[in-house]
Motif scaffolding. Structure first.
Motif, PDB file in Angstrom:
ATOM      1  N   TYR A 114       0.965  -1.334   0.199  1.00 40.39           N
ATOM      2  CA  TYR A 114       0.085  -0.043   0.142  1.00 40.39           C
ATOM      3  C   TYR A 114       0.835   1.291  -0.097  1.00 40.39           C
ATOM      4  CZ  TYR A 114      -3.634   3.344   1.352  1.00 40.39           C
ATOM      5  OH  TYR A 114      -4.429   4.281   1.325  1.00 40.39           O
ATOM      6  N   GLY A 115       1.887   1.314   1.049  1.00 40.29           N
ATOM      7  CA  GLY A 115       2.522   2.387   1.111  1.00 40.29           C
ATOM      8  C   GLY A 115       3.415   2.646  -0.295  1.00 40.29           C
ATOM      9  N   ALA A 116       3.973   1.695  -1.126  1.00 40.03           N
ATOM     10  CA  ALA A 116       4.649   1.704  -2.411  1.00 40.03           C
ATOM     11  C   ALA A 116       3.737   2.520  -3.168  1.00 40.03           C
ATOM     12  CB  ALA A 116       5.100   0.591  -2.929  1.00 40.03           C
ATOM     13  N   LEU A 117       2.367   2.079  -3.247  1.00 41.11           N
ATOM     14  CA  LEU A 117       1.560   2.703  -4.355  1.00 41.11           C
ATOM     15  C   LEU A 117       1.092   4.088  -3.995  1.00 41.11           C
ATOM     16  CD1 LEU A 117      -0.487   2.253  -6.607  1.00 41.11           C
ATOM     17  CD2 LEU A 117      -2.252   1.561  -5.151  1.00 41.11           C
ATOM     18  N   MET A 118       0.881   4.234  -2.864  1.00 40.24           N
ATOM     19  CA  MET A 118       0.817   5.970  -2.431  1.00 40.24           C
ATOM     20  C   MET A 118       1.937   6.790  -2.724  1.00 40.24           C
ATOM     21  SD  MET A 118      -2.170   6.186  -1.107  1.00 40.24           S
ATOM     22  CE  MET A 118      -2.310   7.643  -0.132  1.00 40.24           C
ATOM     23  N   ARG A 119       3.202   6.273  -2.489  1.00 42.60           N
ATOM     24  CA  ARG A 119       4.319   7.049  -2.898  1.00 42.60           C
ATOM     25  C   ARG A 119       4.094   7.459  -4.467  1.00 42.60           C
ATOM     26  NH1 ARG A 119       7.186   4.046   1.142  1.00 42.60           N
ATOM     27  NH2 ARG A 119       7.580   2.469  -0.451  1.00 42.60           N
ATOM     28  N   ALA A 120       3.784   6.346  -5.039  1.00 38.43           N
ATOM     29  CA  ALA A 120       3.931   6.513  -6.581  1.00 38.43           C
ATOM     30  C   ALA A 120       2.719   7.599  -7.024  1.00 38.43           C
ATOM     31  CB  ALA A 120       3.703   5.167  -7.243  1.00 38.43           C
ATOM     32  N   LEU A 121       1.833   7.492  -6.616  1.00 39.92           N
ATOM     33  CA  LEU A 121       0.701   8.172  -6.875  1.00 39.92           C
ATOM     34  C   LEU A 121       0.733   9.862  -6.335  1.00 39.92           C
ATOM     35  CD1 LEU A 121      -2.437   5.932  -6.481  1.00 39.92           C
ATOM     36  CD2 LEU A 121      -1.482   6.831  -8.791  1.00 39.92           C
ATOM     37  N   THR A 122       1.388   9.863  -5.183  1.00 39.00           N
ATOM     38  CA  THR A 122       1.265  11.300  -4.507  1.00 39.00           C
ATOM     39  C   THR A 122       2.423  11.894  -5.250  1.00 39.00           C
ATOM     40  OG1 THR A 122       0.771  10.363  -2.385  1.00 39.00           O
ATOM     41  CG2 THR A 122       1.884  12.405  -2.419  1.00 39.00           C
ATOM     42  N   GLY A 123       3.639  11.394  -5.688  1.00 45.02           N
ATOM     43  CA  GLY A 123       4.708  11.795  -6.245  1.00 45.02           C
ATOM     44  C   GLY A 123       4.725  13.329  -6.341  1.00 45.02           C
ATOM     45  N   ASN A 124       4.670  14.006  -7.647  1.00 43.75           N
ATOM     46  CA  ASN A 124       4.853  15.514  -7.416  1.00 43.75           C
ATOM     47  C   ASN A 124       3.072  16.100  -7.743  1.00 43.75           C
ATOM     48  OD1 ASN A 124       3.694  14.415  -9.962  1.00 43.75           O
ATOM     49  ND2 ASN A 124       4.807  16.015 -11.229  1.00 43.75           N
ATOM     50  N   ILE A 125       2.481  15.434  -6.838  1.00 45.73           N
ATOM     51  CA  ILE A 125       0.820  16.086  -6.893  1.00 45.73           C
ATOM     52  C   ILE A 125       1.045  17.458  -6.343  1.00 45.73           C
ATOM     53  CG2 ILE A 125       0.323  15.375  -4.484  1.00 45.73           C
ATOM     54  CD1 ILE A 125      -2.136  14.808  -7.314  1.00 45.73           C
ATOM     55  N   GLY A 126       1.886  17.931  -5.424  1.00 41.89           N
ATOM     56  CA  GLY A 126       1.898  19.169  -4.925  1.00 41.89           C
ATOM     57  C   GLY A 126       2.382  20.278  -6.035  1.00 41.89           C
ATOM     58  N   THR A 127       2.894  19.744  -7.125  1.00 41.46           N
ATOM     59  CA  THR A 127       3.410  20.781  -8.117  1.00 41.46           C
ATOM     60  C   THR A 127       2.418  20.799  -9.470  1.00 41.46           C
ATOM     61  OG1 THR A 127       4.603  19.093  -9.566  1.00 41.46           O
ATOM     62  CG2 THR A 127       5.922  19.998  -7.712  1.00 41.46           C
ATOM     63  N   ILE A 128       1.210  19.920  -9.172  1.00 38.09           N
ATOM     64  CA  ILE A 128       0.280  20.369 -10.326  1.00 38.09           C
ATOM     65  C   ILE A 128      -0.451  21.403  -9.995  1.00 38.09           C
ATOM     66  CG2 ILE A 128      -1.731  19.116 -11.490  1.00 38.09           C
ATOM     67  CD1 ILE A 128      -0.587  16.418 -10.608  1.00 38.09           C
ATOM     68  N   GLY A 129      -0.441  22.619 -11.003  1.00 38.66           N
ATOM     69  CA  GLY A 129      -0.942  23.770 -10.628  1.00 38.66           C
ATOM     70  C   GLY A 129      -2.393  23.621 -10.543  1.00 38.66           C
ATOM     71  N   SER A 130      -3.167  22.753 -11.243  1.00 40.42           N
ATOM     72  CA  SER A 130      -4.766  22.847 -10.973  1.00 40.42           C
ATOM     73  C   SER A 130      -5.498  22.145  -9.791  1.00 40.42           C
ATOM     74  CB  SER A 130      -5.248  22.007 -12.459  1.00 40.42           C
ATOM     75  OG  SER A 130      -4.635  20.591 -12.335  1.00 40.42           O
ATOM     76  N   VAL A 131      -4.278  21.434  -9.079  1.00 39.91           N
ATOM     77  CA  VAL A 131      -4.601  20.653  -7.799  1.00 39.91           C
ATOM     78  C   VAL A 131      -3.954  21.253  -6.578  1.00 39.91           C
ATOM     79  CG1 VAL A 131      -4.391  18.632  -6.439  1.00 39.91           C
ATOM     80  CG2 VAL A 131      -4.533  18.433  -9.108  1.00 39.91           C
ATOM     81  N   ARG A 132      -5.111  21.755  -5.631  1.00 36.05           N
ATOM     82  CA  ARG A 132      -4.779  22.057  -4.331  1.00 36.05           C
ATOM     83  C   ARG A 132      -4.864  21.091  -3.315  1.00 36.05           C
ATOM     84  NH1 ARG A 132      -7.358  27.026  -0.959  1.00 36.05           N
ATOM     85  NH2 ARG A 132      -6.189  26.957   0.950  1.00 36.05           N
ATOM     86  N   HIS A 133      -3.656  20.770  -2.731  1.00 35.46           N
ATOM     87  CA  HIS A 133      -3.683  19.448  -1.926  1.00 35.46           C
ATOM     88  C   HIS A 133      -4.016  19.983  -0.479  1.00 35.46           C
ATOM     89  CE1 HIS A 133      -1.499  15.609  -0.689  1.00 35.46           C
ATOM     90  NE2 HIS A 133      -2.781  15.844  -0.233  1.00 35.46           N
TER      91      HIS A 133
END
Length: 390
Positions: free
Chosen positions: A105-124
């Motif tokens: 589970y942790g490995a999948l979460m790391r892969a999907l979280t990745g650079n989510i904070g740098t996607i301009g259209s997404v506010r985390h």
């Protein structure tokens, strides 16, 4: 009318993250603005669960982020303890490199979280807890609790992708049907004496299914254990010493991989079925664990949620952030949800009751018949890997 976002996604697990990343990738022109409401402060990488992802789920996830720790499952051996009949599913018979993958589970979460904070259209939004939403003719207002106090988010649509009381309140008048299986799953990481690389095992016993999933790579001797049984038995096994537990596990599973020589990372989870109908109401939809929680037999829960995510983003791409898109999504997913939930529920109950002993010869005959009817077996395997796409 002013909106803070086009969409709010409540829940930042694998399904919620997949929706956010798919939306960012699928936007041909202006990306839809998304608020991703995450109750965690950091990515929960220490979760002891090992997930079973089908080959179809890999096709959906690979463009978003695929974990290096995924171990391919190339053969699945299915049997029932104490009775004849078994079924062997081999990826080569289906012209595929693997039937599925065992992924921490942790490995999948790391892969999907990745650079989510740098996607301009997404506010985390981290450490934020969603409350019951309020929708009107124009949009949805979602109250959230944050470290800075209560806030209100306003959007055109709300996607609820996490279970809990806030998800239950998302769709007014929804029917929550379910079933307490009177079972708990003991999870753990076991080491075997004679491993079979890339083989997974599903063994039906009188008290519930017992699954072993290969982890740690192609040559590792470690397997993720999912041992379903009565809650009292699961708690007893959780507390007993390693040697006694491994001996009991060997008696239930057999000697196909020699002795079980070590176990660690034990945890216990209660098992139940919960389903929400309808999954769409106006400008709000529930998907993933918010829409259905399944028994782990056959490993269909997350795969069904990921198909939800893909179909939802596809509907939004065609109709935009509108109630019409959600209605289109609900129509498209109805058959696959019904078939997968019904099949999983039947398997969980058929092999886990006192009546199972009476029908065991019939189940054994069914396994044998499927082995002798390749088209029927192929249809079953494709449903497990890809779901119902119509």
């Amino acid at each position: 009318m002013k909106f803070d976002f086009d969409l709010i996604i409540a829940g930042a697990g694998p399904v919620g993250l997949s929706v956010a990343r798919l939306l960012a990738q699928r936007s041909a022109t202006r990306a839809l603005s998304v608020a991703l409401v995450d109750q965690h402060a950091i990515t929960p990488v220490g979760d002891p669960r090992t997930l079973t992802l089908s080959y179809g789920s890999r096709m959906l996830l690979e463009p978003l982020g695929w974990p290096d720790a995924a171990t391919p499952i190339q053969c699945i051996h299915i049997s029932q303890r104490g009775h004849f009949g078994r079924m062997l599913i081999d990826c080569r018979a289906h012209d595929l490199p693997a039937l599925g993958y065992a992924v921490p589970y942790g490995a999948l979460m790391r892969a999907l979280t990745g650079n989510i904070g740098t996607i301009g259209s997404v506010r985390h939004l981290k450490r934020a807890t969603a409350r019951a939403p309020v929708q009107d003719a124009h949009g949805v207002t979602l109250p959230i609790e944050t470290e800075r106090g209560p806030q209100q988010l306003r959007a055109r649509l709300l996607i609820h992708a996490a279970g809990g009381s806030s998800a239950r309140a998302s769709i007014e008048g929804a029917r929550y049907s379910g079933r307490d299986y009177q079972q708990s799953a003991l999870l753990g990481l076991v080491r075997v004496e004679m491993p079979r690389p890339c083989w997974a095992w599903e063994r039906f016993t009188r008290e519930g299914p017992l699954a072993l999933l290969p982890v740690g790579g192609m040559r590792a001797a470690d397997y993720a254990l999912v041992w379903c049984g009565a809650p009292n038995d699961a708690q007893r096994r959780m507390a007993c010493c390693d040697d006694a537990l491994l001996a009991e596990l060997g008696a239930r599973f057999g000697q196909r991989m020699g002795r079980f020589i070590a176990i660690e990372r034990r945890a216990v989870y209660a098992l139940r079925l919960q389903r929400v109908e309808p999954c769409v109401q106006g400008r709000v939809t529930v998907i993933g664990n918010a829409a259905q929680t399944l028994h782990p037999v056959a490993g269909q829960g997350l795969n069904l949620g990921l198909r939800d995510a893909y179909a939802l983003v596809d509907a939004l791409a065609h109709a935009g952030p509108t109630p019409a898109a959600l209605a289109r999504f609900a129509r498209r997913r109805r058959r696959d949800r019904t078939l997968t939930i019904t099949m999983t529920d039947w398997l969980a109950r058929a092999f886990s009751t006192r009546r199972a002993e009476r029908f065991a010869p019939l189940y054994g005959a069914a396994f044998t018949l499927l082995e002798c009817l390749p088209p029927a077996k192929r249809a079953l395997v494709r449903q497990m890997m890809f779901g119902c796409r119509r």
